[in-house]
Design a protein around this motif. Structure first.
Motif, PDB file in Angstrom:
ATOM      1  N   GLN A  46       0.838  -1.201   0.000  1.00  0.00           N
ATOM      2  CA  GLN A  46       0.000   0.000   0.000  1.00  0.00           C
ATOM      3  C   GLN A  46       0.866   1.241   0.000  1.00  0.00           C
ATOM      4  OE1 GLN A  46      -2.758   0.539  -0.812  1.00  0.00           O
ATOM      5  NE2 GLN A  46      -3.874  -1.353  -0.516  1.00  0.00           N
TER       6      GLN A  46
ATOM      7  N   SER B 277       3.166   3.781  -4.633  1.00  0.00           N
ATOM      8  CA  SER B 277       4.095   4.617  -3.873  1.00  0.00           C
ATOM      9  C   SER B 277       3.404   5.838  -3.331  1.00  0.00           C
ATOM     10  CB  SER B 277       5.200   5.111  -4.801  1.00  0.00           C
ATOM     11  OG  SER B 277       5.832   4.017  -5.369  1.00  0.00           O
TER      12      SER B 277
ATOM     13  N   SER C 278     -15.951   8.882  -2.126  1.00  0.00           N
ATOM     14  CA  SER C 278     -16.962   8.027  -1.508  1.00  0.00           C
ATOM     15  C   SER C 278     -16.763   8.115   0.000  1.00  0.00           C
ATOM     16  CB  SER C 278     -16.766   6.595  -2.025  1.00  0.00           C
ATOM     17  OG  SER C 278     -17.551   5.685  -1.313  1.00  0.00           O
TER      18      SER C 278
ATOM     19  N   PHE D 102      -6.699   9.943  -8.693  1.00  0.00           N
ATOM     20  CA  PHE D 102      -7.328  11.216  -8.347  1.00  0.00           C
ATOM     21  C   PHE D 102      -8.672  10.973  -7.700  1.00  0.00           C
ATOM     22  CE2 PHE D 102      -4.406  12.027 -11.721  1.00  0.00           C
ATOM     23  CZ  PHE D 102      -3.791  13.191 -11.316  1.00  0.00           C
ATOM     24  N   ILE D 103      -8.965  11.790  -6.694  1.00  0.00           N
ATOM     25  CA  ILE D 103     -10.304  11.794  -6.105  1.00  0.00           C
ATOM     26  C   ILE D 103     -10.933  13.139  -6.440  1.00  0.00           C
ATOM     27  CG2 ILE D 103     -11.597  11.816  -3.945  1.00  0.00           C
ATOM     28  CD1 ILE D 103      -9.509   9.953  -2.765  1.00  0.00           C
TER      29      ILE D 103
ATOM     30  N   ARG E 290     -16.593   7.076   3.598  1.00  0.00           N
ATOM     31  CA  ARG E 290     -16.421   5.771   4.229  1.00  0.00           C
ATOM     32  C   ARG E 290     -16.591   5.868   5.735  1.00  0.00           C
ATOM     33  NH1 ARG E 290     -18.020   2.867   2.198  1.00  0.00           N
ATOM     34  NH2 ARG E 290     -16.809   0.963   2.160  1.00  0.00           N
TER      35      ARG E 290
ATOM     36  N   PHE F 228     -11.607   8.790  -9.357  1.00  0.00           N
ATOM     37  CA  PHE F 228     -12.771   8.292  -8.618  1.00  0.00           C
ATOM     38  C   PHE F 228     -13.543   9.451  -8.025  1.00  0.00           C
ATOM     39  CE2 PHE F 228      -8.954   5.692  -8.020  1.00  0.00           C
ATOM     40  CZ  PHE F 228      -9.350   4.508  -8.621  1.00  0.00           C
ATOM     41  N   LYS F 229     -14.858   9.241  -7.912  1.00  0.00           N
ATOM     42  CA  LYS F 229     -15.668  10.185  -7.138  1.00  0.00           C
ATOM     43  C   LYS F 229     -15.415   9.892  -5.670  1.00  0.00           C
ATOM     44  CE  LYS F 229     -19.658   9.270  -9.380  1.00  0.00           C
ATOM     45  NZ  LYS F 229     -21.104   9.305  -9.653  1.00  0.00           N
TER      46      LYS F 229
HETATM   47  N1  SAH Z   1      -1.945   3.343  -1.043  1.00  0.00           N
HETATM   48  C1  SAH Z   1      -2.350   3.950  -2.220  1.00  0.00           C
HETATM   49  C2  SAH Z   1      -3.831   3.987  -2.459  1.00  0.00           C
HETATM   50  C3  SAH Z   1      -4.646   2.807  -2.249  1.00  0.00           C
HETATM   51  S1  SAH Z   1      -6.348   3.027  -2.543  1.00  0.00           S
HETATM   52  C4  SAH Z   1      -1.886   5.379  -2.187  1.00  0.00           C
HETATM   53  O1  SAH Z   1      -1.729   5.946  -1.140  1.00  0.00           O
HETATM   54  O2  SAH Z   1      -1.738   5.933  -3.239  1.00  0.00           O
HETATM   55  C5  SAH Z   1      -6.378   3.350  -4.272  1.00  0.00           C
HETATM   56  C6  SAH Z   1      -7.006   4.643  -4.642  1.00  0.00           C
HETATM   57  O3  SAH Z   1      -8.362   4.648  -4.311  1.00  0.00           O
HETATM   58  C7  SAH Z   1      -6.454   5.865  -3.945  1.00  0.00           C
HETATM   59  O4  SAH Z   1      -5.257   6.303  -4.504  1.00  0.00           O
HETATM   60  C8  SAH Z   1      -7.564   6.861  -4.092  1.00  0.00           C
HETATM   61  O5  SAH Z   1      -7.436   7.587  -5.274  1.00  0.00           O
HETATM   62  C9  SAH Z   1      -8.809   5.977  -4.167  1.00  0.00           C
HETATM   63  N2  SAH Z   1      -9.601   6.085  -2.939  1.00  0.00           N
HETATM   64  C10 SAH Z   1      -9.251   5.729  -1.690  1.00  0.00           C
HETATM   65  N3  SAH Z   1     -10.240   6.030  -0.817  1.00  0.00           N
HETATM   66  C11 SAH Z   1     -11.254   6.581  -1.531  1.00  0.00           C
HETATM   67  C12 SAH Z   1     -12.535   7.117  -1.207  1.00  0.00           C
HETATM   68  N4  SAH Z   1     -12.976   7.151   0.036  1.00  0.00           N
HETATM   69  N5  SAH Z   1     -13.285   7.610  -2.231  1.00  0.00           N
HETATM   70  C13 SAH Z   1     -12.845   7.593  -3.498  1.00  0.00           C
HETATM   71  N6  SAH Z   1     -11.648   7.113  -3.852  1.00  0.00           N
HETATM   72  C14 SAH Z   1     -10.844   6.610  -2.890  1.00  0.00           C
END
Ligand code: SAH
Ligand code: SF4
Ligand code: F3S
Length: 440
Positions: free
Chosen positions: A202, A235, A335, A302-303, A337, A332-333
């Protein structure tokens, strides 16, 4: 319930789950079970799940329902095991929402799968511990046969706590495997036929295995006889130190492609995300990487629509994409959590705003990926053949820049590393012509 004879592992989520699925498969095979190609034929279905976004996590429940409603020709219902990050995050919730599930096992406990299956014959078995003993120490040795390109997990977990992300909760704290174990596994994979390895974590560049840092690990693995290519993912920009950047100039086996997520181009949003880097420091890192390895291709995540993101913040994201020029990128949009700090922040955006921004960003990313592919047309590159194409005599392989390249080459086999001239480009793949078989 009788002991299952056949199994199928379905994988969601990231490459670390792909790796874990392989290890679970090896474990189940070692227990005398046989892999089948379809969940409908399996006595045991393992769902190796992802919790990163709501949609990914919700899929699991519909899958459990569908599987539990199905029957095998013998009239028996399949056993269903939920593994991976949803199991870790929602263990109790799964049992409540899907009482028919037989086994719930977290990503750090799946080496206990055989005993749990035996136990589940009597009653449901749940194990979401993060045990002190490492699963790596207990799992069977790697299978002798691997494909031309193999994954190898070297580090797990995350201590970065980006405010949007569940990984620190589902995978636990950052832990590196001892370097000597990783190197031994790399040797086994190469002896089994792998020409390319991708080191996984990760935060793979935060690796520190019994005093050996990540740059040094790369040097040592690259030296393994028979290994042609090395990659790593994912990375964190913060851990991209000078020694690691220097390795990109120094080690020819290390491929000129790097996935380095920035998430947003707005330093204000990056701060709210707790990313511990700014847009400027990210661009400075990219500059250093390009100085070390001028042809390096970049990819990112990208978020869009993080809480509080304004139109101006989003435009900063478009700007950073333009400034970097990505070969590939994932977007990604946001989300929300449960349990993450961002879920409780002010300024959550409407779905429509997020969708509209995502569409604009994705249009730019697709345009850049296509431009990147077009810019490589006419070049000669080495391609590692990975699978059969749709047409007879066609093989599909990967360029050093992780592009998919289609080649008509009836004489070649999967695993061959050959020189190819790139003839034409599409947004997602290229056509190439074989020049010659490169020296092995
Ligand atoms: N360890 C990696 C990421 C792992 S998760 C890093 O730090 O780059 C993979 C990808 O999912 C992330 O880079 C992020 O862009 C996306 N992601 C993670 N949590 C998210 C969320 N709550 N909503 C949308 N996208 C998310
Ligand atoms: Fe999630 Fe951030 Fe850790 Fe990546 S660095 S796994 S995005 S918390
Ligand atoms: Fe998903 Fe877990 Fe990977 S949440 S992205 S499978 S670490």
């Amino acid at each position: 319930m009788t002991k299952p004879q056949t199994y199928f592992v379905k994988t969601f989520g990231c490459q670390m789950n792909v790796y874990d699925s392989e290890r679970m498969s090896e474990l189940l095979t070692a227990e005398g079970m046989r892999a089948v190609d379809n969940s409908d034929d399996a006595d045991l279905v393992v769902l190796n799940t992802c919790h990163i976004r709501e949609k990914a996590a919700e899929k699991v429940y519909s899958d459990i329902g569908r599987l539990k409603a199905s029957k095998r020709p013998s009239g028996v219902k399949p056993m269903v095991a939920v593994a991976g990050c949803v199991a870790q995050a929602e263990g109790e919730e799964i049992v409540r929402r899907a009482p028919a599930v037989d086994v719930v096992v977290g990503p750090q406990a799946y080496h206990r799968l055989p005993e749990m299956l035996a136990q589940a014959a009597e009653a449901r078995a749940v194990d979401t511990d993060m045990p002190l003993e490492s699963k790596f120490a207990v799992l069977p040795r790697r299978a002798k046969q691997s494909g031309p390109s193999a994954f190898l997990t070297v580090q797990e977990g995350c201590d970065k706590f980006c405010t949007f992300c569940v990984v620190p909760y589902t995978r636990g704290a950052e832990v590196s495997r001892p370097a000597e174990d990783v190197i031994a596994e790399a040797r086994m994979l190469v002896e089994g036929g792998a020409r390319e390895l991708t080191l996984l974590g990760q935060n793979v560049n935060a690796f520190n295995g019994s005093g050996v840092g990540f740059a040094q690990l790369i040097r040592e693995i690259a030296a393994i006889e028979g290994l042609a290519r090395l990659r790593y993912t994912t990375s964190h920009p913060r851990d991209m130190d000078d020694d690691l950047i220097a390795v990109h100039a120094e080690v020819p086996e290390l491929m000129p492609y790097l996935h380095l997520p920035v998430q947003s181009g707005s330093s204000r949003i990056l701060k709210r995300m707790n990313r511990a880097h700014t847009a400027e420091s990210y661009l400075a890192t990219i500059e250093k990487l390009r100085a070390a390895r001028p042809d390096i291709a970049l990819s990112g995540d990208f978020i869009v629509g993080f809480p509080g993101e304004t139109e101006a913040d989003f435009e900063d994201t478009l700007s950073i994409v333009r400034a970097v020029g990505y070969a590939q990128a994932y977007s990604f949009k946001y989300s929300s959590r449960p349990g993450t700090p961002a879920a409780g922040m002010d300024g959550h955006l409407d779905e429509e705003v997020k969708s509209e921004r995502l569409a604009r960003l994705q249009a730019l990313i697709v345009e850049q990926a296509f431009a990147f592919n077009r810019a490589t047309v006419g070049r000669r590159v080495e391609v590692l053949m990975e699978r059969q194409g749709k047409k007879p005599g066609q093989l599909i392989g990967k360029s050093p820049y992780l592009q998919s390249v289609h080649v008509m080459a009836p004489g070649l086999a999967i695993g061959d590393l050959v020189e190819v001239e790139l003839l034409s480009a599409g947004p997602n793949s290229l056509e190439g012509a074989l020049i010659q078989k490169a020296a092995a």
